[in-house]
Design a protein around this motif. Sequence first.
Motif, mmCIF file in Angstrom:
data_model
loop_
_atom_site.group_PDB
_atom_site.id
_atom_site.type_symbol
_atom_site.label_atom_id
_atom_site.label_comp_id
_atom_site.label_asym_id
_atom_site.label_seq_id
_atom_site.Cartn_x
_atom_site.Cartn_y
_atom_site.Cartn_z
ATOM 1 N N ALA A 115 2.192 -17.929 2.291
ATOM 2 C CA ALA A 115 2.469 -17.892 3.732
ATOM 3 C C ALA A 115 1.869 -16.608 4.315
ATOM 4 C CB ALA A 115 3.973 -17.922 3.962
ATOM 5 N N ALA A 116 1.815 -16.509 5.643
ATOM 6 C CA ALA A 116 1.310 -15.277 6.266
ATOM 7 C C ALA A 116 2.174 -14.101 5.808
ATOM 8 C CB ALA A 116 1.346 -15.408 7.781
ATOM 9 N N GLY A 117 1.526 -13.025 5.398
ATOM 10 C CA GLY A 117 2.253 -11.839 4.928
ATOM 11 C C GLY A 117 2.604 -11.883 3.448
ATOM 12 N N ALA A 118 2.199 -12.956 2.765
ATOM 13 C CA ALA A 118 2.543 -13.073 1.343
ATOM 14 C C ALA A 118 1.545 -12.298 0.483
ATOM 15 C CB ALA A 118 2.565 -14.532 0.923
ATOM 16 N N THR A 131 -3.617 -12.062 -0.821
ATOM 17 C CA THR A 131 -2.762 -11.902 0.357
ATOM 18 C C THR A 131 -3.199 -12.870 1.446
ATOM 19 O OG1 THR A 131 -4.219 -10.292 1.446
ATOM 20 C CG2 THR A 131 -2.580 -9.417 -0.092
ATOM 21 N N ARG A 132 -2.258 -13.156 2.338
ATOM 22 C CA ARG A 132 -2.644 -13.864 3.570
ATOM 23 C C ARG A 132 -2.197 -12.991 4.731
ATOM 24 N NH1 ARG A 132 -3.965 -19.125 4.471
ATOM 25 N NH2 ARG A 132 -2.795 -20.015 2.723
ATOM 26 N N GLY A 133 -3.163 -12.521 5.498
ATOM 27 C CA GLY A 133 -2.849 -11.634 6.605
ATOM 28 C C GLY A 133 -2.226 -12.388 7.773
ATOM 29 N N PRO A 154 5.515 -11.825 -6.710
ATOM 30 C CA PRO A 154 5.225 -12.342 -5.362
ATOM 31 C C PRO A 154 6.180 -11.719 -4.347
ATOM 32 C CG PRO A 154 5.369 -14.134 -6.964
ATOM 33 C CD PRO A 154 5.818 -12.888 -7.670
ATOM 34 N N CYS A 155 5.660 -11.355 -3.175
ATOM 35 C CA CYS A 155 6.513 -10.722 -2.163
ATOM 36 C C CYS A 155 5.928 -10.967 -0.778
ATOM 37 C CB CYS A 155 6.646 -9.220 -2.423
ATOM 38 S SG CYS A 155 5.064 -8.362 -2.445
ATOM 39 N N ALA A 195 5.016 -8.799 2.656
ATOM 40 C CA ALA A 195 4.837 -7.378 2.989
ATOM 41 C C ALA A 195 3.900 -7.250 4.186
ATOM 42 C CB ALA A 195 4.262 -6.627 1.798
ATOM 43 N N LYS A 196 4.063 -6.153 4.916
ATOM 44 C CA LYS A 196 3.110 -5.832 5.993
ATOM 45 C C LYS A 196 2.011 -4.930 5.460
ATOM 46 C CE LYS A 196 5.702 -6.526 10.212
ATOM 47 N NZ LYS A 196 6.997 -7.005 9.656
ATOM 48 N N ALA A 197 2.327 -4.202 4.367
ATOM 49 C CA ALA A 197 1.361 -3.277 3.770
ATOM 50 C C ALA A 197 1.645 -3.181 2.279
ATOM 51 C CB ALA A 197 1.497 -1.901 4.419
ATOM 52 N N LEU A 198 0.655 -2.678 1.541
ATOM 53 C CA LEU A 198 0.801 -2.480 0.093
ATOM 54 C C LEU A 198 1.043 -0.996 -0.137
ATOM 55 C CD1 LEU A 198 -2.384 -4.574 -0.796
ATOM 56 C CD2 LEU A 198 -0.004 -5.348 -0.961
ATOM 57 N N VAL A 199 2.230 -0.662 -0.617
ATOM 58 C CA VAL A 199 2.597 0.746 -0.797
ATOM 59 C C VAL A 199 2.676 1.043 -2.290
ATOM 60 C CG1 VAL A 199 4.291 2.552 -0.272
ATOM 61 C CG2 VAL A 199 3.956 0.636 1.328
#
Length: 392
Positions: free
Chosen positions: A77-80, A94-96, A119-120, A122-126
């Motif tokens: 999904a978006a954000g995945a 990722t899907r932005g 799997p998560c 997220a808005k960003a990869l930290v």
Amino acid sequence: MKSMQRATHLRLIERLRADLPAGGAPAPVAREARPAFRVAAARYLDAGHHARERAAMFGGRGAGGLPRVIAASSALAAGACLPVDLPGLSLIVTRGADGVVRAVANACRHRGTRLVDAPCQAKALVCPYHGWTYDLAGALLHVPHAEAFAPGDSCSLPALPVSERAGLIWLGDDIAGIAGYLGGLDADLAALELDRHVVWRSRRVTRRCNWKLIVEAFLDAYHIRTLHRDSIYRFFLDAASIMESVGRHIRAVTARRTLREAPVELGGSDLRALSTPSYVVFPATVIIVHPDWVSVIPLHPRSVDETDFDHLMLVPAARAGDTPHWEKNWSLIEETVFQREDLWVCEQAQRGLAAGMVDELMFGELESAVRPFHAAIDDALARSPAAPPTGA
Ligand code: FES
Ligand SMILES: [Fe+2]
């Protein structure tokens, strides 16, 4: 549900039916047998040959190789963010918010730490170590205490080429041209409507055999009566299959027993109930179209005698809640037919070859799809600058 393009499926089913003898006898080979096709055992045993195959087809060390499936579109999904680990490659897919699927290295540019482990959303990869932060396309957004680094030190995550097609996410160096790569199979795969399916279950198992033995097992309906006697032979006719080359890929249909009782006019019939289509998308993605679900099986060679077998069970989204039905299918197809029968026998073949008692494998007319499969491998090896001819 559509199956392979209906006209193609009908054409192959009618050919299969024309070959079926009356009265239940096994279908004879329609033409005179050529001398068996032979492949040197060294092609399944020699580490040097395997290294050339890897370089020519499977990428690694930052290269994608030839196209292969790494996930289902519906799993993202978006954000995945989805970690995908392949021999020689560790990626985050990722899907932005823009809906675009991308793949970046799953290793921080600072000190190499794995960024995503499950799997998560997220808005960003930290990075869990010192907090370097990247956007979902891999661009570096933030470095804590950035003054401790010179401007040229900070950089983004390398990206690998991925593309979505037919409800699947494909990795490969020339992936922008995936439709052209799939060629004649593009329409077949689109007709499966996998974008309207979900992954009901998936599993990865490493088995001790060369990857080609597994592809060859899927190019062979000759073994159904023996190897699958107690599992799926009850659903299939003996050795009744048609396989055709589509560019370097293979399209097949295998006759189910129901085909014998099918009406003369198949216009309104459910063709997937009468025969099972399957595909090998070269080099190593196998797709099997069961009556009401689809197996997508990307194979990832680890070494000359070890292969990761990924099985994605894709079921229609609207029926995903029918748990007992899918449990029964998973148990029969994945646990029994694939793991205990096909993959078990591939390991037995690897053991037999490794014992050094035969110099070559033999394939007869009922296994003739193995010929174009090996021709496509030879062609890929010849095109690869890293892969001089082996003679093996
Ligand atoms: S290793 Fe990733 S921030 Fe240091
Ligand atoms: Fe099989």
